[in-house]
Design an enzyme around this catalytic site. Structure first.
Site, PDB file in Angstrom:
ATOM      1  CG  HIS A   1      -1.689  -1.186   1.348  1.00 39.35           C
ATOM      2  ND1 HIS A   1      -2.365  -1.777   2.480  1.00 39.35           N
ATOM      3  CD2 HIS A   1      -2.339  -1.963   0.267  1.00 39.35           C
ATOM      4  CE1 HIS A   1      -3.003  -2.846   2.154  1.00 39.35           C
ATOM      5  NE2 HIS A   1      -3.104  -2.821   0.548  1.00 39.35           N
TER       6      HIS A   1
ATOM      7  CG  HIS B   1       0.991  -3.565   5.502  1.00 36.19           C
ATOM      8  ND1 HIS B   1       0.179  -3.209   4.443  1.00 36.19           N
ATOM      9  CD2 HIS B   1       1.549  -4.819   5.093  1.00 36.19           C
ATOM     10  CE1 HIS B   1       0.284  -4.173   3.458  1.00 36.19           C
ATOM     11  NE2 HIS B   1       0.954  -5.049   3.881  1.00 36.19           N
TER      12      HIS B   1
ATOM     13  CD  GLU C   1      -1.161  -3.266   9.294  1.00 36.64           C
ATOM     14  OE1 GLU C   1      -0.778  -2.178   9.008  1.00 36.64           O
ATOM     15  OE2 GLU C   1      -1.814  -3.937   8.637  1.00 36.64           O
TER      16      GLU C   1
ATOM     17  CD  GLU D   1      -0.686   0.439   4.719  1.00 40.22           C
ATOM     18  OE1 GLU D   1       0.396  -0.154   4.657  1.00 40.22           O
ATOM     19  OE2 GLU D   1      -1.771   0.494   4.210  1.00 40.22           O
TER      20      GLU D   1
END
Length: 377
Positions: free
Chosen positions: A166, A259, A335, A169
């Site tokens: 992504h 991420h 994350e 990010e």
């Protein structure tokens, strides 16, 4: 007064900017998809003016809860970024700021430019122990580079780390920079011990087109790459196709997919509990990895995160699920927050590039801790 975004990763839609205290903006969608969250633009000619920036469609963005307790990032030199108080009323996000210079940049998160990416690859190659391989080209023809670090002997453990599926990010590539800095340091004993037994395969940027275009979540064809792993295609998701093909050549003993999360103000991991092959061996490896990660970095925690998948109910289009199942290996999605780490807050900077970089350095410790247990006898 002038607002512009015609630069690498720049993205903003101007509605009105006739007055300093009523600058009206909208957050654009990804070029070929409906996701809208990333912005990055430059304001000129407003030094020492009381500026009020209103993001009119924040409540219609991909993750509206991401604006709750969020503070926008700003910089005068695109090197030093800081946070500015931000208010979100459920629809409009409002920022009040008095710039101290005639040129100031605002962004959703601290950017990681394509030039930085290329420099990172060059510096890694210059270490003398990193080989740069071109796996193929993105939808728009940009290079998909793999960094291979280690002896590449058959007995080596194969550790894969990918980032920025992504593109918005950007903390993911800051993480990779820290990870590589430590791994390529000949004076670091953990790195030396790791490279005696493992070969690392690192893809610093899985989504170069989306990164340059200023997309939040998709590539130039509108594909969310982290939903393409079951059946990638040359037309829609060549980035995943090429990386997956290389994984099939090398094998995988440990996989990390890096991420950022828009909503949750924590650093956490998501594993493979829902894949068909999940068993006690992987569960023990997961616990061991998380235990040593907590010791290596107080920024990491395991109390908050995504709900675990029920057995057999994993989304097999995700990288972590596909890799974990295909190679029967320890696989994690890591994350980091766009906001701040609520467990260790920093009012001036929030979560930022440097904290992401430090987390990347720390990640070598839990990898080393589980190294001897990765292969299934």
């Amino acid at each position: 007064m002038k607002i512009s975004s015609s630069f690498d990763a720049g993205s903003i839609e101007i509605v009105s900017f006739e007055q300093f205290d009523d600058i009206q903006l909208k957050i654009p969608r990804d070029n070929a998809a409906e996701f809208a969250q990333w912005f990055y633009f430059r304001l000129q000619g407003a030094a020492y003016q009381h500026c009020v920036l209103k993001f009119l469609n924040a409540g219609e963005s991909a993750y509206p809860k991401g604006w709750e307790d969020y503070q926008i990032m700003a910089s005068y030199d695109r090197i030093n970024w800081f946070r500015i108080p931000t208010v979100f009323d459920g629809q409009v996000m409002t920022v009040e700021h008095v710039p101290l210079a005639n040129s100031v940049y605002y962004a959703y998160f601290e950017p990681y430019s394509w030039e930085q990416h290329l420099n990172l690859i060059g510096q890694a190659q210059g270490s003398g122990i990193c080989q740069v391989t071109d796996l193929g080209s993105s939808v728009e023809g940009r290079d998909i580079n793999l960094l291979t670090i280690g002896h590449e002997v058959e007995s080596d453990l194969k550790i894969w780390v990918i980032a920025r599926q992504h593109p918005g990010e950007t903390m993911a590539e800051w993480f990779i920079e820290g990870f590589l800095n430590r791994l390529l340091d000949p004076q670091d004993p953990t790195s030396r011990a790791l490279l005696d037994r493992a070969t690392f395969y690192v893809v610093p940027n899985m989504n170069p087109d989306g990164s340059v275009r200023g997309n939040l979540r998709t590539n130039a064809a509108g594909a969310n790459l982290n939903r393409e792993w079951a059946e990638p295609s040359l037309e829609r998701s060549p980035e995943v196709l090429y990386v997956r093909q290389k994984m099939m050549e090398t094998g995988v003993d440990l996989f990390l997919d890096i991420h950022g999360d828009e909503n949750l103000p924590y650093v956490f991991v998501a594993g493979t509990e829902g894949v068909p092959s999940y068993d006690e061996r992987i569960a023990i490896l997961e616990d061991e990895f998380k235990y040593h990660f907590r010791l290596a970095s107080p920024d990491f925690q395991d109390e908050e995160g995504y709900a675990k998948d029920a057995p057999g109910e994993a989304n097999m289009t995700l990288a972590t699920a596909w890799v974990g199942e295909t190679f029967r290996c320890l696989a994690y999605t890591l994350e980091m927050p766009f906001k701040d780490n609520a467990n260790l807050p920093d009012d001036d900077f929030g979560w930022n590039g440097q904290r992401s970089l430090r987390l990347g350095e720390a990640a070598l410790t839990p990898i080393y801790a589980v190294l001897g247990q990765l292969r299934n006898a």
